[in-house]
Write a protein that holds these residues in place. Sequence first.
Motif, short mmCIF file in Angstrom:
data_model
loop_
_atom_site.label_atom_id
_atom_site.label_comp_id
_atom_site.label_asym_id
_atom_site.label_seq_id
_atom_site.Cartn_x
_atom_site.Cartn_y
_atom_site.Cartn_z
N THR A 215 1.25 -67.90 -75.57
CA THR A 215 1.88 -67.07 -76.61
C THR A 215 1.70 -67.71 -77.98
OG1 THR A 215 3.49 -66.21 -75.02
CG2 THR A 215 4.02 -65.98 -77.36
N ARG A 220 -1.31 -61.94 -75.84
CA ARG A 220 -0.23 -61.20 -75.22
C ARG A 220 -0.09 -61.75 -73.81
NH1 ARG A 220 2.87 -56.69 -75.69
NH2 ARG A 220 3.28 -55.48 -73.80
N THR A 221 1.09 -62.21 -73.46
CA THR A 221 1.25 -63.03 -72.26
C THR A 221 2.26 -62.43 -71.30
OG1 THR A 221 0.75 -65.01 -73.55
CG2 THR A 221 1.84 -65.34 -71.44
N ALA A 236 8.99 -68.89 -78.47
CA ALA A 236 7.90 -68.00 -78.08
C ALA A 236 8.20 -67.44 -76.69
CB ALA A 236 6.57 -68.75 -78.07
N PRO A 238 7.28 -64.70 -73.64
CA PRO A 238 6.17 -63.85 -73.19
C PRO A 238 6.49 -62.38 -73.43
CG PRO A 238 7.40 -64.71 -71.32
CD PRO A 238 7.93 -65.41 -72.53
#
Length: 255
Positions: A215, A220-221, A236, A238
Amino acid sequence: MPTQTCVDRRRVLTGTTAALAFAAAPSLRAQPLGIRAVAFDAFPIFDPRSIAARAQDIYGEKGKALAAQWSAKLFGYSWLETAAGRYRDFRTIADAALRFTARSMQIPLDDSARTALVGAYDELAIWPDVPPALERLRAEGIRLAFLSNLGGATLEANIRRNDIAEFFETPLSTDRVQSFKPSPKAYAMALDAFGMPRENIGFAAFGGWDAVGATWFGYRTVWVNRFGVTPEQFDAAPAVTSRGIDGVLAMAGLS
């Protein structure tokens, strides 16, 4: 005949109305391509529990604790090497972490046990929910590749063992860049391999730390949190968190 002021006012109103109509019609605006490729850590696909099972086969109840402490030490060694700008391949540091752990726990470790335990990383099964998800991603034309701290030979062995080569492009082992995740050098491999900007690449993480690293890098996780562990406490999060591979489909807009 209208005055010049009236004509100018009419032009402004007409232009404003057109702009509002365009903004309200998403189908008329240029749409982003979205996720067109997904880079996977190994373990959203491969089930690592067989490694602990192998340790228990060898050492009984002590094997479970050995496997847990070995895993923690292994990650610690990979991060230490990355922070120091050094690199030894995954198999080498796995063996070093295993020897340290066995010694610290006063568990005897002969060559046969070392070979069996480190070799267990080459003999992983896939999670049951993986095959239909891979079929769906392929049907949608989404490109897939592994991006993993595991060595290239280990990734290839598990891909062949589970007969999933048809779904994946050449695996991206950190051996290529001599730097383990969460180094940006590691995550950047997907940019070159897929030839796409990062906003079109999704990343599927197994560890919460890996989800944070990807991230931060700008992917884009999805965090495939199969064991329901506590999230890392960083700035951060996801985009998607799931217990199964369905989170990857959600990230790609397919659920």
